[in-house]
Design a protein around this motif. Structure first.
Motif, PDB file in Angstrom:
ATOM      1  N   LEU A  43     -17.715  10.843  -7.272  1.00 12.75           N
ATOM      2  CA  LEU A  43     -17.139  10.799  -5.925  1.00 12.75           C
ATOM      3  C   LEU A  43     -16.883   9.385  -5.390  1.00 12.75           C
ATOM      4  CD1 LEU A  43     -15.986  12.256  -3.554  1.00 12.75           C
ATOM      5  CD2 LEU A  43     -18.288  12.668  -2.681  1.00 12.75           C
ATOM      6  N   LEU A  44     -17.864   8.477  -5.515  1.00 13.14           N
ATOM      7  CA  LEU A  44     -17.625   7.140  -4.968  1.00 13.14           C
ATOM      8  C   LEU A  44     -16.503   6.394  -5.696  1.00 13.14           C
ATOM      9  CD1 LEU A  44     -20.043   7.543  -3.030  1.00 13.14           C
ATOM     10  CD2 LEU A  44     -20.553   5.139  -3.400  1.00 13.14           C
ATOM     11  N   PRO A  45     -16.499   6.412  -7.044  1.00 11.87           N
ATOM     12  CA  PRO A  45     -15.370   5.759  -7.714  1.00 11.87           C
ATOM     13  C   PRO A  45     -14.015   6.340  -7.283  1.00 11.87           C
ATOM     14  CG  PRO A  45     -17.098   6.252  -9.300  1.00 11.87           C
ATOM     15  CD  PRO A  45     -17.521   6.857  -7.996  1.00 11.87           C
ATOM     16  N   ILE A  46     -13.974   7.656  -7.069  1.00 13.09           N
ATOM     17  CA  ILE A  46     -12.718   8.277  -6.630  1.00 13.09           C
ATOM     18  C   ILE A  46     -12.331   7.760  -5.243  1.00 13.09           C
ATOM     19  CG2 ILE A  46     -11.702  10.466  -5.825  1.00 13.09           C
ATOM     20  CD1 ILE A  46     -13.190  11.853  -8.152  1.00 13.09           C
ATOM     21  N   LEU A  47     -13.286   7.751  -4.333  1.00 12.81           N
ATOM     22  CA  LEU A  47     -12.973   7.315  -2.967  1.00 12.81           C
ATOM     23  C   LEU A  47     -12.549   5.843  -2.928  1.00 12.81           C
ATOM     24  CD1 LEU A  47     -15.806   9.159  -0.972  1.00 12.81           C
ATOM     25  CD2 LEU A  47     -13.371   9.763  -1.090  1.00 12.81           C
ATOM     26  N   HIS A  48     -13.189   5.017  -3.761  1.00 13.87           N
ATOM     27  CA  HIS A  48     -12.765   3.610  -3.825  1.00 13.87           C
ATOM     28  C   HIS A  48     -11.309   3.511  -4.269  1.00 13.87           C
ATOM     29  CE1 HIS A  48     -16.153   1.116  -2.784  1.00 13.87           C
ATOM     30  NE2 HIS A  48     -16.966   1.741  -3.612  1.00 13.87           N
ATOM     31  N   ALA A  76      -8.071   2.125  -2.355  1.00 19.07           N
ATOM     32  CA  ALA A  76      -7.279   1.043  -2.954  1.00 19.07           C
ATOM     33  C   ALA A  76      -5.804   1.435  -2.986  1.00 19.07           C
ATOM     34  CB  ALA A  76      -7.782   0.732  -4.359  1.00 19.07           C
ATOM     35  N   ALA A  77      -5.535   2.721  -3.201  1.00 17.06           N
ATOM     36  CA  ALA A  77      -4.146   3.178  -3.306  1.00 17.06           C
ATOM     37  C   ALA A  77      -3.476   3.308  -1.943  1.00 17.06           C
ATOM     38  CB  ALA A  77      -4.098   4.517  -4.038  1.00 17.06           C
ATOM     39  N   PHE A  78      -4.190   3.868  -0.966  1.00 18.63           N
ATOM     40  CA  PHE A  78      -3.549   4.198   0.314  1.00 18.63           C
ATOM     41  C   PHE A  78      -3.997   3.311   1.475  1.00 18.63           C
ATOM     42  CE2 PHE A  78      -4.022   8.243  -2.131  1.00 18.63           C
ATOM     43  CZ  PHE A  78      -2.702   8.332  -2.542  1.00 18.63           C
ATOM     44  N   MET A  99       0.849  -1.200   0.000  1.00 19.34           N
ATOM     45  CA  MET A  99       0.000   0.000   0.000  1.00 19.34           C
ATOM     46  C   MET A  99       0.880   1.244   0.000  1.00 19.34           C
ATOM     47  SD  MET A  99      -3.262  -0.570  -0.108  1.00 19.34           S
ATOM     48  CE  MET A  99      -3.824  -1.817   1.066  1.00 19.34           C
ATOM     49  N   ALA A 100       0.559   2.179  -0.861  1.00 23.05           N
ATOM     50  CA  ALA A 100       1.386   3.384  -0.977  1.00 23.05           C
ATOM     51  C   ALA A 100       1.154   4.321   0.202  1.00 23.05           C
ATOM     52  CB  ALA A 100       1.031   4.108  -2.278  1.00 23.05           C
ATOM     53  N   THR A 101       2.188   5.087   0.556  1.00 21.25           N
ATOM     54  CA  THR A 101       1.996   6.141   1.547  1.00 21.25           C
ATOM     55  C   THR A 101       1.354   7.323   0.828  1.00 21.25           C
ATOM     56  OG1 THR A 101       4.255   6.832   1.122  1.00 21.25           O
ATOM     57  CG2 THR A 101       3.867   5.497   3.100  1.00 21.25           C
ATOM     58  N   TRP A 102       0.826   8.239   1.608  1.00 17.09           N
ATOM     59  CA  TRP A 102       0.076   9.364   1.055  1.00 17.09           C
ATOM     60  C   TRP A 102       0.912  10.144   0.042  1.00 17.09           C
ATOM     61  CZ3 TRP A 102      -4.009  11.576  -0.413  1.00 17.09           C
ATOM     62  CH2 TRP A 102      -4.041  12.943  -0.657  1.00 17.09           C
ATOM     63  N   SER A 103       0.283  10.417  -1.087  1.00 15.01           N
ATOM     64  CA  SER A 103       0.925  11.234  -2.109  1.00 15.01           C
ATOM     65  C   SER A 103      -0.155  12.096  -2.753  1.00 15.01           C
ATOM     66  CB  SER A 103       1.589  10.323  -3.148  1.00 15.01           C
ATOM     67  OG  SER A 103       1.468  10.883  -4.444  1.00 15.01           O
ATOM     68  N   ALA A 155       0.132  13.949  -5.311  1.00 11.17           N
ATOM     69  CA  ALA A 155       0.162  13.822  -6.780  1.00 11.17           C
ATOM     70  C   ALA A 155      -0.672  12.624  -7.219  1.00 11.17           C
ATOM     71  CB  ALA A 155       1.603  13.681  -7.250  1.00 11.17           C
ATOM     72  N   GLU A 156      -0.534  11.506  -6.464  1.00  9.55           N
ATOM     73  CA  GLU A 156      -1.284  10.312  -6.844  1.00  9.55           C
ATOM     74  C   GLU A 156      -2.786  10.545  -6.649  1.00  9.55           C
ATOM     75  OE1 GLU A 156       0.226   6.686  -5.207  1.00  9.55           O
ATOM     76  OE2 GLU A 156      -1.378   5.500  -6.110  1.00  9.55           O
ATOM     77  N   ALA A 157      -3.144  11.221  -5.553  1.00 10.16           N
ATOM     78  CA  ALA A 157      -4.554  11.510  -5.310  1.00 10.16           C
ATOM     79  C   ALA A 157      -5.119  12.374  -6.436  1.00 10.16           C
ATOM     80  CB  ALA A 157      -4.722  12.201  -3.959  1.00 10.16           C
ATOM     81  N   ARG A 158      -4.356  13.354  -6.859  1.00 12.42           N
ATOM     82  CA  ARG A 158      -4.835  14.225  -7.953  1.00 12.42           C
ATOM     83  C   ARG A 158      -4.982  13.432  -9.255  1.00 12.42           C
ATOM     84  NH1 ARG A 158      -5.960  19.107  -6.452  1.00 12.42           N
ATOM     85  NH2 ARG A 158      -4.866  19.950  -4.647  1.00 12.42           N
ATOM     86  N   GLU A 159      -4.069  12.480  -9.449  1.00 13.87           N
ATOM     87  CA  GLU A 159      -4.138  11.644 -10.651  1.00 13.87           C
ATOM     88  C   GLU A 159      -5.409  10.779 -10.621  1.00 13.87           C
ATOM     89  OE1 GLU A 159      -2.985  11.300 -13.514  1.00 13.87           O
ATOM     90  OE2 GLU A 159      -3.729   9.280 -13.974  1.00 13.87           O
ATOM     91  N   ILE A 160      -5.756  10.272  -9.431  1.00 13.13           N
ATOM     92  CA  ILE A 160      -6.986   9.473  -9.296  1.00 13.13           C
ATOM     93  C   ILE A 160      -8.201  10.328  -9.651  1.00 13.13           C
ATOM     94  CG2 ILE A 160      -8.520   8.374  -7.607  1.00 13.13           C
ATOM     95  CD1 ILE A 160      -5.938   7.347  -6.192  1.00 13.13           C
ATOM     96  N   VAL A 161      -8.234  11.526  -9.114  1.00 17.21           N
ATOM     97  CA  VAL A 161      -9.362  12.417  -9.397  1.00 17.21           C
ATOM     98  C   VAL A 161      -9.445  12.703 -10.899  1.00 17.21           C
ATOM     99  CG1 VAL A 161     -10.307  14.720  -9.019  1.00 17.21           C
ATOM    100  CG2 VAL A 161      -9.268  13.488  -7.111  1.00 17.21           C
ATOM    101  N   ARG A 162      -8.294  12.947 -11.498  1.00 16.26           N
ATOM    102  CA  ARG A 162      -8.272  13.267 -12.925  1.00 16.26           C
ATOM    103  C   ARG A 162      -8.829  12.118 -13.765  1.00 16.26           C
ATOM    104  NH1 ARG A 162      -6.182  12.205 -17.203  1.00 16.26           N
ATOM    105  NH2 ARG A 162      -4.884  10.577 -16.269  1.00 16.26           N
TER     106      ARG A 162
END
Lengths: 154, 508
Positions: free
Chosen positions: A23-28, A32-34, A1-5, A7-14
């Motif tokens: 919103l739900l797909p983003i939160l899932h 999954a990432a963190f 599991m990745a530590t908080w990033s 940049a990665e969170a912004r990439e998920i949103v994008r």
């Protein structure tokens, strides 16, 4: 599991930006990432979707799936619903909680496993049922519990 | 000639070792260099026989079960690929009494075909329904669905055709079809089995609905507790899209996040929109103002999966089955402490006694059946005295129960009904969306009151209080979660009064 990033969170949103109601797909994907939904992620997601942090927090806290803290290396979900109750799931669950030395929702001190309640896995004709890291387990008994304990290294 | 051996990939079959059996089979086939192909299917739904494998022979398929991985070398040695005799041989699957007694309409292909093979799907009647819908036109298709008598299989039992007509008649440039696969009721797994065993029937049903009401986009909302179903459904949508089967209709899968209340249609729509799964007051109906404010047909997955068969074979063939106002078949899911647990699709009208005693074969551990909960966590507990109740929406309602999504959960005589009533209220509290006061607060006060009854504290006064609280929940809640929680609670009190207010049973 990745530590908080961030940049990665912004990439998920994008990645979900073209969707209706993303919103739900983003939160899932964040979880999954963190492994959980960190408060920093709430800020990033709220900012990107033009929502308030309160709105995003409200969604995160509403759904049982989203974690407010990291889980153990393994996640064991034990069904507590009626069909499993009829096959003695509560006694089975107590046996597992005692064996791992945890209460519902807790993670073992060595971080090996988190035990969570779940209400129905749709395995009701093979009760009692459980799910270990997304893999279904049916007809829970002492032997199966031994297998689970081995699998999580306890 | 290559022999095909079928091994289920259904989550419940996997939960009891189907993957290990498939691996062992493949290893044995490789070792002996046999001309055998393994096909992973859905489940036939005979779960006491899972993992159940089937071999294709010149005389049809032959089944073996329950097979353990350690049985595989011996089975192959004995001549599994010829369908030879063996202690695990259960014969032709269609001749197993549990299957023979069924009328499989919605589940005709489940456990038979490769779930991701469009070729299999078409070879077993798939896409005949959509072709007929196109011949009939949108209005004719809706008439056909109405004429079939198909009602909502999620539990509400609302006529599907009327729902569709309402959405079709609503003027809007954007409409949606939503498939409710948030199958949260304990004791139910029909949606899961179809998604894992016959996903194209869901896709075809939704495509027909989209065509009939004029919607270009559909969402399938699947609960997160079903990772296998999500995977298979995602792949099936990709296969259908690549093959051009969607024909202008776009489909997207959305995954829930562990909220039972999202099975309620308006909470589900809120969830897709990205909000807390809180119930919306009705009106407006989703058919007028649903997803993103647009007219929306939202149906349970079983309802939508049944539509292709209705269109393919005609409304009449479906409507002749059943009883009263409950037309067609219902996939009854027999679960819990039962000997022959599984999916039993039959025309409406079987009595509860036939279902649990004859078909289910009594409890798994051989003790007497004491109570049966029908219709999920919001369904009533029925004692043996009510085993003559026919499986029918109205017959259950008349006895203060419901058939819900068709789940039947069997309990033996060790069950403590006060604990079951307490659990119903506790579950309501855990899963309440919080929007309306009776459900949010009543559930918590209900648990406290039941605890007093269990402790023997002013039994009669507290039972009266529970009854009063249940009245408030029933008539004052916004949706079925608060509104139907009184069914399990009051049925437990009414039919099993001896369990309330005595010293607590020792937990088995």
């Amino acid at each position: 599991m990745a530590t908080w990033s961030e940049a990665e969170a912004r990439e998920i949103v994008r990645r979900h930006s073209g969707r209706e109601g993303p919103l739900l797909p983003i939160l899932h994907d964040v979880q999954a990432a963190f492994g959980w939904v960190p408060p920093e992620a709430v800020r990033v997601v709220a900012d990107a979707l033009n929502l308030t942090r309160a709105e995003v927090h409200g969604v995160v806290s509403f759904y049982h799936d989203f974690r407010a803290g990291p889980a153990g290396r393994h996640v064991l979900k034990l069904c507590r619903a009626e069909a499993c109750q009829s096959m003695g799931s509560e006694a089975m669950a107590q046996m597992i909680l005692d064996r791992f030395g945890v209460a519902w929702g807790d993670t073992t001190a060595d971080g090996a496993v988190t035990v969570e309640p779940i209400y129905c896995l749709g395995l009701c004709s093979c009760a009692p049922a459980a799910m270990l890291d997304g893999e279904p387990i049916g007809r829970l008994d002492r032997a199966v519990i031994d297998d689970i304990a081995r699998e999580v290294g306890r | 000639m290559t022999t095909r051996i079928f091994v289920p990939r259904d989550a419940a079959a996997r939960a009891v070792g189907a993957d290990r059996v498939a691996e062992a089979l493949q290893a044995e086939v490789d070792r002996r260099q046999l001309d055998v192909t393994l096909v992973r299917t859905g489940s036939r739904g005979l779960f006491w026989l899972e993992p159940m494998i089937e071999v294709e022979t010149s005389a049809g398929r032959v089944a073996y079960g329950p097979v353990k991985a350690s049985d595989v070398p011996g089975l192959v040695e004995a001549g599994l690929s010829q369908g030879v005799a063996h202690p695990l041989r259960v014969g032709r699957p269609e001749e197993i009494p549990f299957l023979q007694r069924q009328t499989r309409v919605t589940f005709a292909r489940c456990g038979v075909v490769d779930p991701l093979s469009l070729h299999d799907y078409r070879a077993h009647g798939g896409y005949r329904g959509l072709a007929r819908a196109r011949d009939l036109g949108p209005a004719g298709t809706i008439e056909e669905v109405t004429a079939s008598g198909l009602r909502g299989r999620g539990g509400a039992g609302f006529p599907a055709g009327i729902k569709w007509k309402t959405a079709a008649d609503a003027a809007a440039d954007r409409k949606y079809v939503v498939c409710n696969a948030d199958e949260g009721d304990s004791g139910t797994y029909a949606d899961r089995m179809l998604m894992e065993g016959d996903p194209f029937s869901v896709i075809e049903g939704m495509t027909i609905a989209g065509y009939a009401v004029g919607a270009a986009k559909g969402y399938i909302y699947i609960r997160s507790e079903y990772p296998d179903a999500i995977r298979t459904m995602e792949r099936a949508v990709a296969v259908a899209r690549a093959a051009g089967c969607l024909n202008g209709f776009d489909l997207e899968i959305r995954v829930g996040a562990g909220a039972y209340v999202c099975g309620e249609e308006t909470a589900l729509l809120e969830s897709i929109e990205g909000r807390r799964g809180q119930v919306r007051p009705k009106p407006p109906l989703p058919a007028h103002k649903g997803l993103f404010g647009c007219p929306t047909v939202i149906n349970n997955l079983v309802t939508l999966s049944t539509v292709p068969a209705i269109l393919a074979d005609g409304a009449k063939a479906y409507a002749v089955l059943g009883m009263g106002r409950s037309r067609g078949t219902m996939p009854i899911q027999i679960a819990g402490n039962v000997r022959h647990g599984g999916l039993f699709e039959a025309p409406f009208g079987l009595t509860l006694g036939e279902i649990v005693d004859e078909i289910g074969g009594g409890t798994r551990n051989g003790r007497p059946i004491r109570a049966v909960q029908v219709g999920g966590p919001l369904g009533a507990y029925f004692p043996r005295a009510l085993f003559d109740t026919p499986f029918d929406y109205e017959a259950y309602a008349a006895r203060d129960g419901l058939i819900g999504h068709g789940g039947v959960v069997v309990f033996d005589d060790s069950v403590d009904m006060a604990r079951q009533a307490r659990f119903a209220l506790e579950f309501c509290g855990i899963e309440s969306c919080g929007k309306c006061t009776p459900c949010r607060i009543g559930s918590v006060r209900g648990v406290e009151t039941i605890d007093r009854i269990i402790d023997g504290d002013r039994r009669d006064a507290n039972l009266a209080l529970i009854e009063d609280l249940c009245q408030t929940l029933k008539f004052g809640s916004l949706c079925a979660l608060g509104g139907f929680t009184p069914y399990p609670v009051m049925s437990a009190i009414r039919h099993f009064p001896e369990d309330f207010g005595r010293p607590r049973h020792a937990v088995a």
